[in-house]
Design an enzyme around this catalytic site. Structure first.
Site, mmCIF file in Angstrom:
data_model
loop_
_atom_site.group_PDB
_atom_site.id
_atom_site.type_symbol
_atom_site.label_atom_id
_atom_site.label_comp_id
_atom_site.label_asym_id
_atom_site.label_seq_id
_atom_site.Cartn_x
_atom_site.Cartn_y
_atom_site.Cartn_z
ATOM 1 N N ASP A 1 -25.648 31.327 33.383
ATOM 2 C CA ASP A 1 -25.332 30.366 32.344
ATOM 3 C C ASP A 1 -26.363 29.239 32.474
ATOM 4 O O ASP A 1 -27.114 29.181 33.448
ATOM 5 C CB ASP A 1 -23.902 29.858 32.536
ATOM 6 C CG ASP A 1 -23.474 28.866 31.467
ATOM 7 O OD1 ASP A 1 -23.961 28.979 30.329
ATOM 8 O OD2 ASP A 1 -22.688 27.966 31.787
ATOM 9 N N ASP B 1 -25.778 25.360 31.271
ATOM 10 C CA ASP B 1 -25.183 24.067 31.601
ATOM 11 C C ASP B 1 -24.357 24.167 32.874
ATOM 12 O O ASP B 1 -23.466 25.003 32.996
ATOM 13 C CB ASP B 1 -24.313 23.566 30.448
ATOM 14 C CG ASP B 1 -25.132 23.305 29.192
ATOM 15 O OD1 ASP B 1 -26.078 22.508 29.264
ATOM 16 O OD2 ASP B 1 -24.823 23.911 28.149
ATOM 17 N N ASP C 1 -20.275 28.282 35.543
ATOM 18 C CA ASP C 1 -19.384 27.234 36.056
ATOM 19 C C ASP C 1 -17.980 27.318 35.476
ATOM 20 O O ASP C 1 -17.057 26.721 36.032
ATOM 21 C CB ASP C 1 -19.967 25.850 35.747
ATOM 22 C CG ASP C 1 -19.940 25.539 34.250
ATOM 23 O OD1 ASP C 1 -20.716 26.165 33.513
ATOM 24 O OD2 ASP C 1 -19.133 24.688 33.828
#
Length: 569
Positions: free
Chosen positions: A122, A124, A407
């Site tokens: 990912d 961010d 996250d």
């Protein structure tokens, strides 16, 4: 650096006393059973030797008798208490502090990096770690949107972002305006329920849920953290959202303003969404990357190292190309796309992993959409949206040879592990701070004594005369005070994101279920060889725990009421 610690789960540190117990107990010669390292004729803190019971650390010929009743029995209980205090104080080794490495990788499942051929990421809070200073900006912008566009009271503007108020993983009951922490068994941790900025008394919480702390399954958040009336805040961007929601509720309650809870919740959520959709957050980061993006050089080192060892890399993110491109140029350089075999932006996770209807579209060098049909995914090109089913068909990257990092436990990891068999790695930035707290002397001594005191309570509850009940009540009060102390070390309102007082949190439950590995940042990979095997430590189940500090030192391996149950057999 960090090697050998990866199997210790931060969510399981309530058993830290086990390390101490291992130092205190040695094999008994000729019998293979534990014996006390101390030369004391009896184990300090052991309870009365009931029929058939025997402390493994004491000779059978020298049991410690308990007085029959009255003041002498009270003195006996306090003597056992003092013995235990001395034991914990004298034998807790100094090296038990700073035992955990914040830069380590922790394993929920055995995984060998030697078998991983493809790494996915990912963007961010995975490739790009953001400074905490981003949260006040999101909070303030969303607050102003509420006032200027949703016509909320001007008085809300007096509220500023409080970074120490909320933690990730909390639940919000929309109809009750309650922000609260729930454990793995769906119980609200008492003392962690807030309406606005004010704590809600435990009695009121229990009354609100029909005389119990338990939240029924049908009310709880669903697979992606969104239930019919309760939502779980799972990503790091939700921290300013929780803070703003609490401030707005606080203002309405404080001024006696009537409001519909569902409307207020939706308006706050939409205001936070507008900060992202309108590109405000992207603008702030792009304008000052040095301020907002952390560990960019370490991200570059991780990616370069993997490519140098022949690994294939891909990126799947919900962020737009122009934003990702600027960030990656800052961290990696203008040729960053050459490190990745596939780059997908605005993927619309989690539906990317479940909805096969959305096709891939290619973007040109300026980020404009192309109209040609996608029959292969080319290195160096940028693709938008699409779906995992076409991704698997075009790349043939399947199963456990793929390791994906993200996250968000739901949007990034859940589907990949449960539906597609990929290996997954969770990036949990809060882990670094929590481990530093766990490593403090205050935490370790407080937790170890709390565990020992719990053992005393369990063993000594057989005494039910008036004097003994007073002693037990005093111990219960001290135990609760210790729980509150350890909770406040992490966060005054809600404690650790990984634990309630003794149970794992609902967040921890999902972390263990949806991730093979978890770590504070992607840079933790630099501490391990690319063929390293992570072995999760066998943490004891309750029936497998003969070496817990409290059980060893209080004789709790024995059933307290065994003699009373003899007639049942």
């Amino acid at each position: 650096m960090g090697r050998g610690l990866h199997g210790l789960q931060a969510a399981g540190m309530a058993g830290a006393g086990l390390r101490v117990a291992a130092r205190l107990w040695l094999p008994c010669r000729g019998h293979g059973r534990p014996r006390a390292a101390s030369s004391s004729p009896s184990c300090p803190g052991c309870g009365p030797p009931g029929p058939g019971s025997h402390c493994p650390g004491a000779p059978r010929s020298a049991p410690t008798p308990a007085p029959a009743s009255g003041a002498d029995l009270s003195a006996y209980l306090w003597a056992r208490y003092q013995d235990m205090r001395r034991l914990v104080h004298d034998l807790l080794p100094p090296e038990v502090c700073s035992l955990l490495n914040p830069a380590a990788i922790y394993a929920n499942n055995e995984i060998s990096l030697h078998d991983v051929e493809v790494y996915g990421f990912d963007y961010d809070y995975t490739l790009a770690q953001y400074a905490d200073s981003l949260h006040p900006a999101i909070f303030s912008a969303a607050r102003d949107i509420l006032i200027e566009h949703y016509k909320y009271p001007e008085g809300i503007r007096k509220y500023d972002y409080n970074p120490s108020f909320a933690i990730r993983g909390l639940h919000y009951d929309i109809q009750k305006s309650l922000l609260m922490k729930i454990d793995a068994f769906h119980y609200v941790q008492l003392g962690t329920a807030y309406r606005g900025l004010q704590p809600v008394p435990d009695e009121e919480v229990i009354d609100l849920y029909g005389g119990t702390q338990h939240i029924p399954l049908y009310q709880m958040s669903g697979f992606y953290g969104k239930g019919p009336s309760i939502k779980q805040f799972m990503d790091i961007f939700s921290l300013p959202e929780m803070a703003l929601l609490s401030c707005v509720v606080d203002h309405f309650l404080g001024h006696g303003l009537e409001f519909d809870q569902a409307h207020l919740y939706k308006d706050v959520t939409d205001a936070i969404r507008d900060v992202h959709v309108k590109g405000l957050m992207y603008q702030w980061i792009e304008q000052d990357m040095e301020k907002y993006i952390l560990r960019g050089d370490e991200t570059f080192a991780v990616l370069s190292r993997l490519v140098d060892h022949g690994k294939q890399l891909f990126l799947i993110t919900n962020s737009p190309f122009s934003f990702v491109d600027k960030g990656m140029r800052h961290m990696v350089g203008p040729d960053w796309r050459q490190l990745f075999d596939v780059v997908i932006v605005q993927a619309d996770k989690p539906s990317f992993f479940t909805d096969p209807r959305k096709p891939f579209r290619k973007l040109d060098e300026k980020g404009s959409l192309q109209w040609d049909r996608i029959t292969r995914l080319e290195k160096g090109k940028i693709y938008r949206q699409g779906n995992l089913f076409d991704f698997l068909r075009l790349t043939e990257w399947r199963g456990p040879r793929v390791l994906y990092f993200g996250d968000h436990l739901y949007s990034d990891l859940a589907d990949l592990m449960l539906r597609h068999g990929w290996r997954t790695g969770a990036i949990i930035p809060e882990l670094e701070r929590e481990i530093r707290i766990i490593n403090t002397e205050q935490y370790m001594h407080s937790l170890t004594w709390q565990q020992a005191l719990t053992g005393l309570l369990e063993r000594m509850q057989t005494y039910q005369d008036a004097e003994s009940r007073q002693v037990l009540a005093a111990w219960m009060k001290e135990r609760q005070e210790l729980r509150c102390i350890t909770k406040a070390l992490f966060n005054a309102q809600f404690g650790s994101i990984f634990r309630t007082f003794h149970n794992p949190t609902y967040f921890s439950r999902r972390l263990v279920r949806f991730s093979d590995l978890y770590m504070a940042s992607l840079s933790c990979l630099l501490n391990y060889r690319v063929d390293f095997t992570f072995y999760p430590r066998r943490t004891p189940l309750q029936h497998e725990a003969p070496l817990w500090m409290d059980q060893l030192c209080t004789g709790c391996m024995k059933t307290p009421f065994l003699s009373d149950m003899a007639h049942i057999r």
